[in-house]
Design a protein around this motif. Sequence first.
Motif, PDB file in Angstrom:
ATOM      1  N   ARG A  45     -32.240 -29.367  58.722  1.00 47.26           N
ATOM      2  CA  ARG A  45     -33.157 -30.149  58.194  1.00 47.26           C
ATOM      3  C   ARG A  45     -34.084 -30.717  56.595  1.00 47.26           C
ATOM      4  O   ARG A  45     -34.264 -30.929  55.786  1.00 47.26           O
ATOM      5  N   GLN A  46     -32.089 -30.920  55.649  1.00 46.19           N
ATOM      6  CA  GLN A  46     -32.386 -31.045  54.890  1.00 46.19           C
ATOM      7  C   GLN A  46     -31.248 -32.907  54.815  1.00 46.19           C
ATOM      8  O   GLN A  46     -30.586 -32.923  55.569  1.00 46.19           O
ATOM      9  N   VAL A  47     -31.800 -33.838  54.245  1.00 44.93           N
ATOM     10  CA  VAL A  47     -30.425 -35.161  54.277  1.00 44.93           C
ATOM     11  C   VAL A  47     -31.122 -35.187  53.281  1.00 44.93           C
ATOM     12  O   VAL A  47     -31.669 -35.398  52.183  1.00 44.93           O
ATOM     13  N   LEU A  48     -29.180 -35.963  52.660  1.00 46.72           N
ATOM     14  CA  LEU A  48     -29.406 -36.072  51.027  1.00 46.72           C
ATOM     15  C   LEU A  48     -28.763 -37.564  51.111  1.00 46.72           C
ATOM     16  O   LEU A  48     -27.654 -37.765  51.657  1.00 46.72           O
ATOM     17  N   ALA A  49     -29.450 -38.529  50.383  1.00 47.54           N
ATOM     18  CA  ALA A  49     -28.754 -39.750  50.145  1.00 47.54           C
ATOM     19  C   ALA A  49     -27.889 -40.203  49.277  1.00 47.54           C
ATOM     20  O   ALA A  49     -29.008 -40.151  47.781  1.00 47.54           O
ATOM     21  N   LEU A  50     -26.648 -40.490  49.148  1.00 47.06           N
ATOM     22  CA  LEU A  50     -26.450 -40.731  47.965  1.00 47.06           C
ATOM     23  C   LEU A  50     -26.915 -42.309  47.019  1.00 47.06           C
ATOM     24  O   LEU A  50     -27.154 -42.415  48.135  1.00 47.06           O
ATOM     25  N   LYS A  51     -26.323 -42.307  46.164  1.00 52.64           N
ATOM     26  CA  LYS A  51     -27.291 -44.350  45.400  1.00 52.64           C
ATOM     27  C   LYS A  51     -26.401 -44.958  46.403  1.00 52.64           C
ATOM     28  O   LYS A  51     -25.128 -44.799  47.263  1.00 52.64           O
ATOM     29  N   GLY A  52     -27.027 -45.939  46.875  1.00 55.50           N
ATOM     30  CA  GLY A  52     -26.547 -47.069  47.558  1.00 55.50           C
ATOM     31  C   GLY A  52     -27.200 -47.019  49.405  1.00 55.50           C
ATOM     32  O   GLY A  52     -26.942 -48.157  49.959  1.00 55.50           O
ATOM     33  N   THR A  53     -27.501 -45.814  49.305  1.00 51.24           N
ATOM     34  CA  THR A  53     -27.821 -45.857  50.977  1.00 51.24           C
ATOM     35  C   THR A  53     -29.219 -46.177  50.648  1.00 51.24           C
ATOM     36  O   THR A  53     -30.055 -46.485  49.400  1.00 51.24           O
ATOM     37  N   ALA A  54     -29.974 -46.690  51.975  1.00 53.39           N
ATOM     38  CA  ALA A  54     -31.446 -47.358  52.480  1.00 53.39           C
ATOM     39  C   ALA A  54     -32.145 -46.517  51.761  1.00 53.39           C
ATOM     40  O   ALA A  54     -32.618 -45.195  51.797  1.00 53.39           O
ATOM     41  N   ALA A  55     -33.053 -47.188  50.930  1.00 55.46           N
ATOM     42  CA  ALA A  55     -34.868 -46.054  50.587  1.00 55.46           C
ATOM     43  C   ALA A  55     -35.221 -45.130  51.753  1.00 55.46           C
ATOM     44  O   ALA A  55     -35.607 -45.968  53.171  1.00 55.46           O
ATOM     45  N   LEU A  56     -35.215 -44.379  51.790  1.00 53.18           N
ATOM     46  CA  LEU A  56     -35.884 -43.084  52.663  1.00 53.18           C
ATOM     47  C   LEU A  56     -36.629 -43.729  53.759  1.00 53.18           C
ATOM     48  O   LEU A  56     -37.478 -43.057  54.426  1.00 53.18           O
ATOM     49  N   TRP A  57     -37.557 -44.100  52.093  1.00 55.22           N
ATOM     50  CA  TRP A  57     -39.968 -43.971  52.806  1.00 55.22           C
ATOM     51  C   TRP A  57     -40.301 -45.446  52.501  1.00 55.22           C
ATOM     52  O   TRP A  57     -41.110 -45.804  52.409  1.00 55.22           O
ATOM     53  N   SER A  58     -38.715 -46.414  52.988  1.00 51.75           N
ATOM     54  CA  SER A  58     -39.300 -47.775  53.217  1.00 51.75           C
ATOM     55  C   SER A  58     -39.850 -47.990  54.490  1.00 51.75           C
ATOM     56  O   SER A  58     -39.593 -47.344  55.609  1.00 51.75           O
ATOM     57  N   PRO A  59     -40.434 -48.791  54.844  1.00 49.23           N
ATOM     58  CA  PRO A  59     -41.599 -49.666  55.422  1.00 49.23           C
ATOM     59  C   PRO A  59     -40.161 -48.757  57.448  1.00 49.23           C
ATOM     60  O   PRO A  59     -41.019 -48.608  58.592  1.00 49.23           O
ATOM     61  N   LYS A  60     -39.341 -50.352  57.116  1.00 51.12           N
ATOM     62  CA  LYS A  60     -38.563 -50.139  58.044  1.00 51.12           C
ATOM     63  C   LYS A  60     -38.148 -48.474  58.808  1.00 51.12           C
ATOM     64  O   LYS A  60     -37.705 -48.910  59.587  1.00 51.12           O
ATOM     65  N   VAL A  61     -37.420 -48.123  57.933  1.00 53.96           N
ATOM     66  CA  VAL A  61     -36.644 -46.449  58.250  1.00 53.96           C
ATOM     67  C   VAL A  61     -37.960 -45.458  58.422  1.00 53.96           C
ATOM     68  O   VAL A  61     -37.336 -44.916  59.285  1.00 53.96           O
ATOM     69  N   LEU A  62     -39.236 -46.033  58.108  1.00 52.01           N
ATOM     70  CA  LEU A  62     -40.136 -45.078  58.539  1.00 52.01           C
ATOM     71  C   LEU A  62     -40.416 -44.946  59.931  1.00 52.01           C
ATOM     72  O   LEU A  62     -40.056 -44.402  60.939  1.00 52.01           O
ATOM     73  N   ARG A  63     -40.458 -46.080  60.519  1.00 52.11           N
ATOM     74  CA  ARG A  63     -40.475 -46.879  61.852  1.00 52.11           C
ATOM     75  C   ARG A  63     -39.187 -46.526  62.317  1.00 52.11           C
ATOM     76  O   ARG A  63     -39.427 -46.356  63.767  1.00 52.11           O
TER      77      ARG A  63
END
Length: 278
Positions: free
Chosen positions: A145-163
């Motif tokens: 239930r938890q996802v941690l994104a280190l710097k350099g990872t794609a933006a988590l709430w960007s349109p493409k990631v959301l889709r």
Amino acid sequence: MSEPVFVTSRENTLLKELRKLSTDNTAYRKAGRFWIEGDHLCSAALHRGLTPAVLVVAESFWQNPKSGPLAPVEYARAAIKTIVIPDALFRELSGLESPAKVGFVLDLPLDTALQPKAATVILDRVQDAGNVGSILRSAGAFGFRQVLALKGTAALWSPKVLRAGMGAHFGLTLVEGLALSDLDALAVPLVVTSSHQGDLVQQLVLPHPCAWAMGHEGQGVSSELMARASVFARIGQPGGEESLNVAAAAAICLHASSLRLSSSRLPATLEAYSNQGG
């Protein structure tokens, strides 16, 4: 239910903001809210109990709703504000080949504090939006239930990631922009996949909860993060391929963890029966 406001000007302030949210991968960070479109994502948000700040509906959908999970009036009942715009203006907001004609503006979650003991997925510079979204879906499906994104990872709430996430975002705690040192707060073992060390994942006794680290598509997990690992796991590839796509690897690893968790919850009699090969 919010009464609809009909907007026809392309220069409307809200529409200007929406065009930016729908095209700029990091605009949500400054705006504090994000844009989703389509019946599936909008229904998923409502199913998770989210309240849309704004419902945006194409005029043709408002007047003659197509078949879908919800009718426009039901979406409007859930939203704080509803605007109806000409189809041509909606097409300018859409990132889809065939615009869905309905979308939400949603506020970013406020509670994004790292949870030290949560079953976690760490994204180490995973850059492809499709891979990130797919990993989020696997995380949600297999109980992480938890996802941690280190710097350099794609933006988590960007349109493409959301889709690509297909609604998984709404059931997860997502924390992004982290430095390696931020992981010091984790109180669960770190498990890393490696092609040259560790036991086959299906043979490991995996700790749970744990934190699985998934690395950059080309470089894999960084050596600094690797040095923090408590467990190393290999994915057998009898077909002889050099490596797996990171999203495929994540699905295999998280599924293996979920099987371990499921077996630990078996009733004692059923577990004993299973151990006897019954």
